[in-house]
Design a protein around this motif. Sequence first.
Motif, PDB file in Angstrom:
ATOM      1  N   LEU A   1      -1.919  29.051  74.746  1.00 54.81           N
ATOM      2  CA  LEU A   1      -2.432  28.306  75.900  1.00 54.81           C
ATOM      3  C   LEU A   1      -2.323  26.779  75.753  1.00 54.81           C
ATOM      4  N   PRO A   2      -2.777  26.208  74.602  1.00 56.18           N
ATOM      5  CA  PRO A   2      -2.663  24.740  74.471  1.00 56.18           C
ATOM      6  C   PRO A   2      -1.222  24.257  74.598  1.00 56.18           C
ATOM      7  N   LEU A   3      -0.292  25.004  74.043  1.00 51.46           N
ATOM      8  CA  LEU A   3       1.125  24.637  74.140  1.00 51.46           C
ATOM      9  C   LEU A   3       1.569  24.632  75.608  1.00 51.46           C
ATOM     10  N   PHE A   4       1.116  25.640  76.331  1.00 51.64           N
ATOM     11  CA  PHE A   4       1.459  25.738  77.752  1.00 51.64           C
ATOM     12  C   PHE A   4       0.958  24.499  78.502  1.00 51.64           C
ATOM     13  N   LEU A   5      -0.319  24.148  78.258  1.00 56.07           N
ATOM     14  CA  LEU A   5      -0.902  23.010  78.981  1.00 56.07           C
ATOM     15  C   LEU A   5      -0.188  21.713  78.605  1.00 56.07           C
ATOM     16  N   TYR A   6       0.168  21.597  77.342  1.00 57.23           N
ATOM     17  CA  TYR A   6       0.894  20.401  76.890  1.00 57.23           C
ATOM     18  C   TYR A   6       2.241  20.289  77.610  1.00 57.23           C
ATOM     19  N   LYS A   7       2.930  21.404  77.702  1.00 59.43           N
ATOM     20  CA  LYS A   7       4.247  21.399  78.354  1.00 59.43           C
ATOM     21  C   LYS A   7       4.130  21.063  79.835  1.00 59.43           C
ATOM     22  N   VAL A   8       3.094  21.593  80.480  1.00 59.15           N
ATOM     23  CA  VAL A   8       2.896  21.300  81.901  1.00 59.15           C
ATOM     24  C   VAL A   8       2.605  19.804  82.063  1.00 59.15           C
ATOM     25  N   TRP A   9       1.769  19.280  81.179  1.00 63.85           N
ATOM     26  CA  TRP A   9       1.413  17.852  81.221  1.00 63.85           C
ATOM     27  C   TRP A   9       2.669  16.989  81.065  1.00 63.85           C
ATOM     28  N   GLN A  10       3.499  17.354  80.100  1.00 61.92           N
ATOM     29  CA  GLN A  10       4.766  16.625  79.885  1.00 61.92           C
ATOM     30  C   GLN A  10       5.634  16.668  81.137  1.00 61.92           C
ATOM     31  N   ASP A  11       5.676  17.839  81.739  1.00 65.25           N
ATOM     32  CA  ASP A  11       6.516  18.053  82.920  1.00 65.25           C
ATOM     33  C   ASP A  11       6.017  17.203  84.086  1.00 65.25           C
ATOM     34  N   ILE A  12       4.693  17.119  84.246  1.00 70.13           N
ATOM     35  CA  ILE A  12       4.113  16.337  85.342  1.00 70.13           C
ATOM     36  C   ILE A  12       4.435  14.854  85.122  1.00 70.13           C
ATOM     37  N   ARG A  13       4.320  14.409  83.849  1.00 74.62           N
ATOM     38  CA  ARG A  13       4.582  12.991  83.522  1.00 74.62           C
ATOM     39  C   ARG A  13       6.015  12.619  83.807  1.00 74.62           C
ATOM     40  N   ARG A  14       6.913  13.583  83.557  1.00 74.75           N
ATOM     41  CA  ARG A  14       8.333  13.320  83.741  1.00 74.75           C
ATOM     42  C   ARG A  14       8.673  13.119  85.211  1.00 74.75           C
ATOM     43  N   LYS A  15       7.909  13.785  86.096  1.00 71.59           N
ATOM     44  CA  LYS A  15       8.271  13.769  87.532  1.00 71.59           C
ATOM     45  C   LYS A  15       7.858  12.460  88.202  1.00 71.59           C
TER      46      LYS A  15
END
Length: 239
Positions: free
Chosen positions: A225-239
């Motif tokens: 789960l933490p990895l998932f949230l981290y990846k989503v956060w990274q993805d949001i920042r990239r956009k």
Amino acid sequence: MKETYLGVDVSHSSYEELSQQIFEDIRQNRKSMIVAINPEKILKAQEDPSLMTLLNKADYQIPDGVGVLLASRMNKGRIRKRITGIDMFLLLCEQASLYNKSVFLYGAKPGIAEQAKENMLKKYPNLKVSGVLDGYIKDEQYVIDTINEAKPDILFVALGSPGQENWILNHKDELDVNVFQGVGGTFDVMSGRIKRAPALIQKLGLEWFYRLILEPWRIKRQSRLPLFLYKVWQDIRRK
Ligand code: UDP
């Protein structure tokens, strides 16, 4: 009516909206497929493009898992409530008994689907269960023929993920069925073999913790789960 997390679509419709659409599919004789989405599946799909395609091919991706809700909050999305596979199953059975539509239970260990059926009939005495089959039958043609003879409106498939979703996509066209839902461990719970968390724990979003205590081997899956949230956060920042 969808949001996308790391390339995987998730519906933000309510139980009522989904059930209305699904029964409209039956009335219009359309085929549709429901798949439960959780962080574990989204992460797996990152390494497995065919799984990503498979999940996105479903018509209704329901947000089953608090991780998806957290991701939606982070992204200022609209998903605020879990739509769990088991509750969707119960709602569809309730509506099926109301609208005189039939269901078929396929999957889980021998005897489990049968017991789940008995318990469902206690809950919804008017429910038409047109058949049950366990999930360890080797003869695929026998499974297909049995379901086609029963002609259910809704087929619930409990073979675990992503096996059940693959199975549905592979056989959808040869089956005389309108709605397909992959339901994981639902028959185990409905048969009484495994207990679901008390309602309060479910409301608090802690069902995962309850399951972890009963089935400790789930730690490996849940620790993603933490990895998932981290990846989503990274993805949001990239956009
Ligand atoms: N199962 C089955 N046939 C198989 C493998 C699994 O019928 O070849 C059933 C198993 O007995 C259980 C369900 O699939 O009832 C998987 O439940 P689980 O809670 O692991 O589902 P997931 O969390 O993977 O969706």
